[in-house]
Design a protein around this motif. Sequence first.
Motif, PDB file in Angstrom:
ATOM      1  N   ALA A 362      14.022 -38.141 -80.086  1.00 52.82           N
ATOM      2  CA  ALA A 362      15.196 -37.802 -80.894  1.00 52.82           C
ATOM      3  C   ALA A 362      16.167 -36.917 -80.132  1.00 52.82           C
ATOM      4  O   ALA A 362      17.376 -36.887 -80.419  1.00 52.82           O
ATOM      5  CB  ALA A 362      14.749 -37.107 -82.179  1.00 52.82           C
ATOM      6  N   SER A 363      15.662 -36.203 -79.120  1.00 50.47           N
ATOM      7  CA  SER A 363      16.538 -35.329 -78.333  1.00 50.47           C
ATOM      8  C   SER A 363      17.507 -36.117 -77.469  1.00 50.47           C
ATOM      9  O   SER A 363      18.498 -35.563 -76.973  1.00 50.47           O
ATOM     10  CB  SER A 363      15.695 -34.403 -77.449  1.00 50.47           C
ATOM     11  N   GLN A 364      17.245 -37.411 -77.265  1.00 46.49           N
ATOM     12  CA  GLN A 364      18.138 -38.241 -76.464  1.00 46.49           C
ATOM     13  C   GLN A 364      19.356 -38.730 -77.250  1.00 46.49           C
ATOM     14  O   GLN A 364      20.294 -39.241 -76.674  1.00 46.49           O
ATOM     15  CB  GLN A 364      17.371 -39.451 -75.909  1.00 46.49           C
ATOM     16  N   TRP A 365      19.298 -38.552 -78.561  1.00 49.13           N
ATOM     17  CA  TRP A 365      20.437 -38.983 -79.376  1.00 49.13           C
ATOM     18  C   TRP A 365      21.526 -37.912 -79.335  1.00 49.13           C
ATOM     19  O   TRP A 365      21.250 -36.715 -79.297  1.00 49.13           O
ATOM     20  CB  TRP A 365      19.992 -39.211 -80.825  1.00 49.13           C
ATOM     21  N   ARG A 366      22.757 -38.347 -79.383  1.00 47.92           N
ATOM     22  CA  ARG A 366      23.898 -37.428 -79.351  1.00 47.92           C
ATOM     23  C   ARG A 366      24.490 -37.344 -80.749  1.00 47.92           C
ATOM     24  O   ARG A 366      24.834 -38.364 -81.361  1.00 47.92           O
ATOM     25  CB  ARG A 366      24.959 -37.930 -78.368  1.00 47.92           C
ATOM     26  N   LEU A 367      24.570 -36.134 -81.276  1.00 41.88           N
ATOM     27  CA  LEU A 367      25.074 -35.934 -82.623  1.00 41.88           C
ATOM     28  C   LEU A 367      26.579 -36.186 -82.688  1.00 41.88           C
ATOM     29  O   LEU A 367      27.313 -35.943 -81.729  1.00 41.88           O
ATOM     30  CB  LEU A 367      24.767 -34.509 -83.102  1.00 41.88           C
ATOM     31  N   TYR A 368      27.002 -36.678 -83.809  1.00 39.70           N
ATOM     32  CA  TYR A 368      28.419 -36.925 -84.026  1.00 39.70           C
ATOM     33  C   TYR A 368      29.149 -35.614 -84.288  1.00 39.70           C
ATOM     34  O   TYR A 368      28.695 -34.786 -85.097  1.00 39.70           O
ATOM     35  CB  TYR A 368      28.599 -37.877 -85.210  1.00 39.70           C
ATOM     36  N   ASP A 369      30.249 -35.395 -83.634  1.00 43.84           N
ATOM     37  CA  ASP A 369      31.035 -34.177 -83.777  1.00 43.84           C
ATOM     38  C   ASP A 369      32.362 -34.524 -84.443  1.00 43.84           C
ATOM     39  O   ASP A 369      33.236 -35.160 -83.839  1.00 43.84           O
ATOM     40  CB  ASP A 369      31.291 -33.534 -82.411  1.00 43.84           C
TER      41      ASP A 369
END
Length: 487
Positions: A362-369
Amino acid sequence: MSSVKTIAQFRQLREQALWKLLASHNAPVVLAVLQELLLGEHRVVPASALHERLTQELQGLKQAGEDMTQSAQAYVATWLSEGWLTRRLPADAQEEQYELTTDAVTAIRFLQGVLQPRVVATESRLATVMQQLTKLAEDTNPDPGSRRDALLAERARIDRQLDDLGRGIVETLPTERALERAREVIALADELAADFRRVRDDFEQLNRQLRTDLLNNEGSRGQVLEQLFAGMDLIGETSAGKTFYAFWRLLTDIEQATIFSEALTEVIGRGFAKQLGLEEKRFLRNLTNRLLDEGSLVHEVLQSFARSLRTFVQSREYLEQRRFTSVLRVSQRDALAIKHEVRANQDIGFTLWLTSARLRSASQWRLYDPAERIADANMKDAPSSSMSLHDIAGMVRNSEIDFALLKRNIHERLQHSSVVGIDELLRVYPATQGLGSVVGYIHLAIRHGQVTPSQVQVTWRGMDSVRRAASVPSVYFLKEKQHEFAR
């Protein structure tokens, strides 16, 4: 030797979750924690709430000197694998929910009975046995003459009581006997509510057995399949299903519910009830809601199983499952036939490529800003409107449900009756907002009343003076919640 069969049964029982829980190394702590978290006021708890409450409980146990080294999540996972907890994801739920299994509840109630044994022989229990036995003898008596004599004797007894009442003679139970009967009723009702969990487990086992019968049937269309295609509710047609439906009809009957609710109110208001414990009073006040909640859950599970079983057949999914089962059986039979010719580790010159899936952290996913997309902050002047405040008020009144008016109607009717249904409210009070009033009553019942899966036919006259009718969920409101509708 008659004990051989019993020994085998006990050995089999020793491998089940109930025995393992009682015989576990840390059984006192586990049983106490499970009882505290899942056998009190909240018996079905979301995962996040259970982890949080268990974490707090573990901190207190560590301070008390108990050896609790694992985390709350680890303990929940262990109890789940041992069969002491069950986990479900209801429809429209945002997270999983946990509750005790039937074996865990049985183990806890067994120990509660040891710690607080009931009096073995009481007048109320003997009276219950005698009344039920007498009623059974009367209801199964085929002789018209003897049944007539019994009814005449009962009428004579009632006439004597009426004569005594006319002379001002009223006999009531002594306080000690009234308390004894009240506690006997509480014990029976508590056992009845606990039985719902076992009934639900029976339905789950029945659902699995029916699916197994579908897959193991060798014919093109077996008896179970024929009945499903004919539209039969196989689970509901079983003895367990018929028994529960009969119980559910009695529980949701408006007349019986009214009598039951009024009797509870009268008992709680009697003088002897002041000597009941706080938990006993709370149990009686919430008895109606608890029976309806537990019964609704079982009813929902039963309906869900029936729908999923029909969908399993109508979608032809069972054919694929049956083909897979058949191929697996043939493979097993062929393997057994050559087990003496081919060793398990012998190279047979065949390579089988196993399927795989790509796993990503899950750390490889980039959160939407959201800040990366800034909206245009410029505002344009809107044209002036010709509507008046009176017009706007009328639009709001027509678009929003007048819950204040609906609450006043419910509060007023509960002053005259212990139970009020939606059909009675629409019959007494006009639906000033048409369908909106009907929806409003249902919304209030979800928050403050009772909603049953059964349907009721209601009629109302809309704002256009046209009479309409519809089938809506049977909802009703109880007098014990009358204060929630006061201004």
